[in-house]
Design a protein around this motif. Structure first.
Motif, mmCIF file in Angstrom:
data_model
loop_
_atom_site.group_PDB
_atom_site.id
_atom_site.type_symbol
_atom_site.label_atom_id
_atom_site.label_comp_id
_atom_site.label_asym_id
_atom_site.label_seq_id
_atom_site.Cartn_x
_atom_site.Cartn_y
_atom_site.Cartn_z
ATOM 1 N N SER A 181 0.679 -1.222 -0.099
ATOM 2 C CA SER A 181 -0.096 -0.058 -0.150
ATOM 3 C C SER A 181 0.800 1.298 -0.183
ATOM 4 O O SER A 181 0.554 2.401 -0.504
ATOM 5 C CB SER A 181 -1.065 0.062 1.248
ATOM 6 O OG SER A 181 -0.188 0.044 2.368
ATOM 7 N N VAL A 209 1.963 2.987 -3.358
ATOM 8 C CA VAL A 209 1.041 3.733 -4.276
ATOM 9 C C VAL A 209 0.261 4.534 -3.071
ATOM 10 O O VAL A 209 -0.739 5.001 -3.664
ATOM 11 C CB VAL A 209 0.255 2.891 -4.976
ATOM 12 C CG1 VAL A 209 1.046 2.077 -6.046
ATOM 13 C CG2 VAL A 209 -0.383 1.933 -4.213
ATOM 14 N N ALA A 266 -1.561 3.954 -0.908
ATOM 15 C CA ALA A 266 -2.980 3.567 -1.079
ATOM 16 C C ALA A 266 -3.870 3.586 0.090
ATOM 17 O O ALA A 266 -3.152 3.792 1.298
ATOM 18 C CB ALA A 266 -2.993 1.872 -1.430
ATOM 19 N N HIS A 299 -13.052 -3.516 0.478
ATOM 20 C CA HIS A 299 -11.954 -2.571 0.908
ATOM 21 C C HIS A 299 -10.864 -3.257 1.730
ATOM 22 O O HIS A 299 -10.035 -2.654 2.096
ATOM 23 C CB HIS A 299 -12.423 -1.487 1.569
ATOM 24 C CG HIS A 299 -13.455 -1.518 2.791
ATOM 25 N ND1 HIS A 299 -14.666 -1.987 2.636
ATOM 26 C CD2 HIS A 299 -13.298 -1.511 4.187
ATOM 27 C CE1 HIS A 299 -15.292 -1.846 3.776
ATOM 28 N NE2 HIS A 299 -14.198 -1.773 4.853
ATOM 29 N N TYR A 317 0.255 -3.822 -7.275
ATOM 30 C CA TYR A 317 -1.150 -3.184 -6.598
ATOM 31 C C TYR A 317 -1.365 -1.923 -6.944
ATOM 32 O O TYR A 317 -0.425 -1.076 -6.866
ATOM 33 C CB TYR A 317 -0.934 -3.550 -5.184
ATOM 34 C CG TYR A 317 -2.208 -3.078 -4.300
ATOM 35 C CD1 TYR A 317 -3.376 -3.727 -4.502
ATOM 36 C CD2 TYR A 317 -1.759 -2.029 -3.675
ATOM 37 C CE1 TYR A 317 -4.249 -2.991 -3.745
ATOM 38 C CE2 TYR A 317 -2.830 -1.391 -2.776
ATOM 39 C CZ TYR A 317 -4.080 -2.022 -2.936
ATOM 40 O OH TYR A 317 -5.091 -1.419 -2.249
ATOM 41 N N CYS A 318 -2.352 -1.648 -7.563
ATOM 42 C CA CYS A 318 -2.802 -0.432 -7.974
ATOM 43 C C CYS A 318 -2.036 0.435 -8.955
ATOM 44 O O CYS A 318 -1.725 1.547 -8.943
ATOM 45 C CB CYS A 318 -3.108 0.359 -6.806
ATOM 46 S SG CYS A 318 -4.867 -0.066 -5.820
ATOM 47 N N LYS A 319 -1.189 -0.534 -9.738
ATOM 48 C CA LYS A 319 -0.249 0.156 -10.774
ATOM 49 C C LYS A 319 -0.735 -0.135 -12.135
ATOM 50 O O LYS A 319 -1.457 -1.172 -12.247
ATOM 51 C CB LYS A 319 1.034 -0.338 -10.388
ATOM 52 C CG LYS A 319 1.827 0.266 -9.118
ATOM 53 C CD LYS A 319 3.201 -0.281 -9.128
ATOM 54 C CE LYS A 319 3.702 0.210 -7.690
ATOM 55 N NZ LYS A 319 5.074 -0.325 -7.555
ATOM 56 N N GLY A 340 -6.527 -4.233 -7.801
ATOM 57 C CA GLY A 340 -6.871 -2.957 -7.324
ATOM 58 C C GLY A 340 -7.518 -2.827 -5.814
ATOM 59 O O GLY A 340 -7.103 -3.766 -5.109
ATOM 60 N N CYS A 341 -7.845 -1.741 -5.540
ATOM 61 C CA CYS A 341 -8.466 -1.337 -4.116
ATOM 62 C C CYS A 341 -9.410 -1.939 -3.792
ATOM 63 O O CYS A 341 -10.091 -2.120 -2.564
ATOM 64 C CB CYS A 341 -8.641 -0.111 -3.771
ATOM 65 S SG CYS A 341 -7.358 1.197 -3.762
#
Lengths: 258, 305
Positions: free
Chosen positions: A11, A14, A16, A54, A77-79, A85-86
């Motif tokens: 996390s 990014v 996150a 979440h 992750y989230c890239k 994703g989240c």
């Protein structure tokens, strides 16, 4: 505590959100994957569905540990070019349904459980983890009612009862909503309540269920569990640590694990 | 149409164990009773809980079933919209959502029971197929397609009951994704419509023929999404005039889509849309009387063409 460090690690890359919500349900998700689900990872007759989408970082780090997701998957992750994703997304290995919008998991899980038990006549168990906020969605209660009527005794729900939602304390948002247990029992569910961070207690409570009815385990938890400044802080639903806070978190998690 | 839907799903369900029906405190008469009694494990009455109906259907589809969700259109699509979008369409699951009694056929029940925007709402969702068969036989064929060939979610708009057989002498076969000429006229006028207004389209065609001596084409656009753009363009270019008739608000329905196709291809004349008004009309009378208040009446349309 390796799982929590990994959650922080991916996390932090990014900036996150949602680490605190992953920390509160982590032991319960661990018990589901590593204790309750039968058979080899990825080839179980049982199904896990993360209704509180979440909290998916808790799911990701365990799926990585089980070899279902790769290290690269989590590193992305989230890239761009990543697939995590989240919120969990259907089609990714180990992810059985897309969730994230609250109040969808109970319906999906009930339909899965009904099909397994009453159509396929199998013994597959359906596990799902709900958030406090999801109990405020009418759709959750529609399905709470339906699950008992449909006699889905293979549906095993966990409530990540950390008492927080993004606005603050759930008991302040809806004080008349509490206590929860009696309301769920009134729909003919079997309910148990334990410390949701005590993995052995979580496992034992599920193992000891009488059966014959859908089952809810109320796991009393702490949002942000394991990082002192996150614990009980609603802001950590959205915030991610700065570099100094990140270092402190890693130090604390090492200290807890030693 | 609703009784024939029940017949169709019963017949398919006899040989296909993946077919299941979920209803929300409403059931078509006749064969749905047979389905429920013969396949009790594949029939669920969710009660007045439409969000649960769609969510549970999605869960069943994730375990390999092909569910049909059935209730009055406003409640099957509007009430659980986010479940339709997220659980069904986002995950591209083969679940058919039946919008029964769509349009303003429940005239005296008031605007809460009028489904005037469903084509726009359903068509706006990625992955969603939108079907609107015009008579019991088209409905049977569409239902069979949903049960056996669809690869994702379908919203199917149905009438209520008593729709006449209009496709026995159709020129073209029923193929999902293709417009279907029921009557191929002499190239003067093409009437495009779908669903329960097909009877009105035939009435309009009869009036135009009586007035002008020319035979209009009558086309069933039973698949609103994906729309047969090539077929629509051919209709626009091979007829001097085109009229779209639909029991739907002016925005986001077939008429809007046909205008898009016309604009994209430089066709700027000879096209008229006849739709419901963009209004909630507080009127209590028969279905035909309410249609007339909206301006959807065969005589008026034939005059305006």
């Amino acid at each position: 505590m390796g799982y929590r460090r990994r959650v922080l690690e991916i996390s932090q890359q990014v900036q996150a959100l949602h680490a605190a919500g992953a920390f509160s349900c982590l032991e319960m998700v661990d018990v589901i994957y590593n204790g309750l689900m039968r058979g080899a990872a990825g080839n179980s007759p049982d199904t896990f569905l993360m209704s509180k989408g979440h909290g998916c970082m808790a799911q990701y780090v365990i799926l990585e540990d089980l070899g279902i997701l790769s290290r690269q998957d989590l590193d992305l992750y989230c890239k761009p070019d990543g697939r995590l994703g989240c919120h969990p997304d259907y089609g990714v290995p180990g992810i059985e349904a897309s969730t994230g919008s609250l109040g969808h998991g109970m319906g999906l899980a009930t339909g899965m459980a009904y099909t397994e038990r009453h159509v396929n006549k199998g013994d597959g168990l359906i596990f799902t983890v709900l958030s406090d906020g999801e109990l405020q969605e009418g759709s959750t209660w529609e399905c709470m009612m339906m699950a008992a009527n449909l006699e889905v005794d293979n549906l095993i729900c966990f409530l990540d009862h950390n008492g927080m939602q993004s606005f603050g304390n759930t008991a302040e948002t809806h004080p008349r909503f509490y206590p929860i247990r009696e309301k769920v029992e009134a729909f003919n569910w079997e309910v148990a309540e334990v410390n949701g961070h005590d993995g052995a207690a979580v496992f034992d409570a599920v193992a000891a269920r009488k059966g014959g009815r859908p089952f809810l385990l109320i796991g009393n938890t702490v949002k942000g569990r394991g990082v002192s400044y996150m614990e009980g802080g609603a802001i950590w639903h959205y915030r991610s640590p700065n570099s100094e806070e990140y270092k402190q978190a890693l130090d604390e998690l090492v200290e807890i694990s030693s | 149409m609703r009784n024939k839907f029940a017949d169709a799903i019963y017949e398919i369900g006899k040989t296909n164990s993946k077919i299941c029906a979920l209803v929300a405190d409403i059931s078509p008469a006749g064969s749905m009773v047979k389905f429920r009694e013969e396949f009790p494990e594949r029939f669920i009455n969710c009660g007045v809980a439409e969000q649960a109906m769609i969510g549970i259907a999605a869960g069943m589809a994730l375990k390999g079933m092909r569910p049909f969700c059935y209730t009055i259109a406003t409640f099957s699509l509007y009430r659980p919209f986010e479940m339709v979008r997220d659980d069904l369409a986002y995950q591209n699951l083969p679940v058919t959502v039946i919008g029964m009694g769509a349009g303003i056929i429940y005239s005296t029940l008031g605007g809460t029971h009028h489904t005037m925007e469903d084509i726009a709402v359903a068509s706006a969702i990625p992955n969603m197929t939108v079907l609107a068969p015009c008579d019991p036989e088209e409905m049977r064929l569409a239902t069979t397609w949903c049960a056996t060939e669809s690869t994702g979610p379908v919203y199917m708009r149905l009438g209520k009951a008593g729709e006449p057989d209009l496709t026995a002498n159709a020129v073209d076969p029923f193929i999902v994704g293709k417009i279907r000429y029921l009557v191929r006229g002499d190239g003067d006028l093409c009437i495009l419509t779908y669903g329960i207004t097909m009877k009105m389209a035939f009435d309009v065609a009869d009036r135009v023929r009586a007035k002008t001596g020319k035979t209009p084409s009558v086309v069933s656009v039973h698949t609103i999404k994906p729309l047969d753009e090539a077929g629509i363009l051919d209709a626009l270019t091979s007829h001097k005039q085109t009229a779209v008739i639909e029991e739907h608000v002016p925005h986001g329905g077939l008429g809007s889509r046909v205008k898009e196709i016309a604009w994209d291809n430089g066709i700027t004349n000879g096209l008229k849309n006849f739709t419901l008004k963009d209004e909630f009309i507080h009127f209590y009378g028969s279905y035909e009387e309410l249609l007339a208040r909206h301006g959807l009446e065969a005589g008026a349309i034939a005059e305006a063409i």
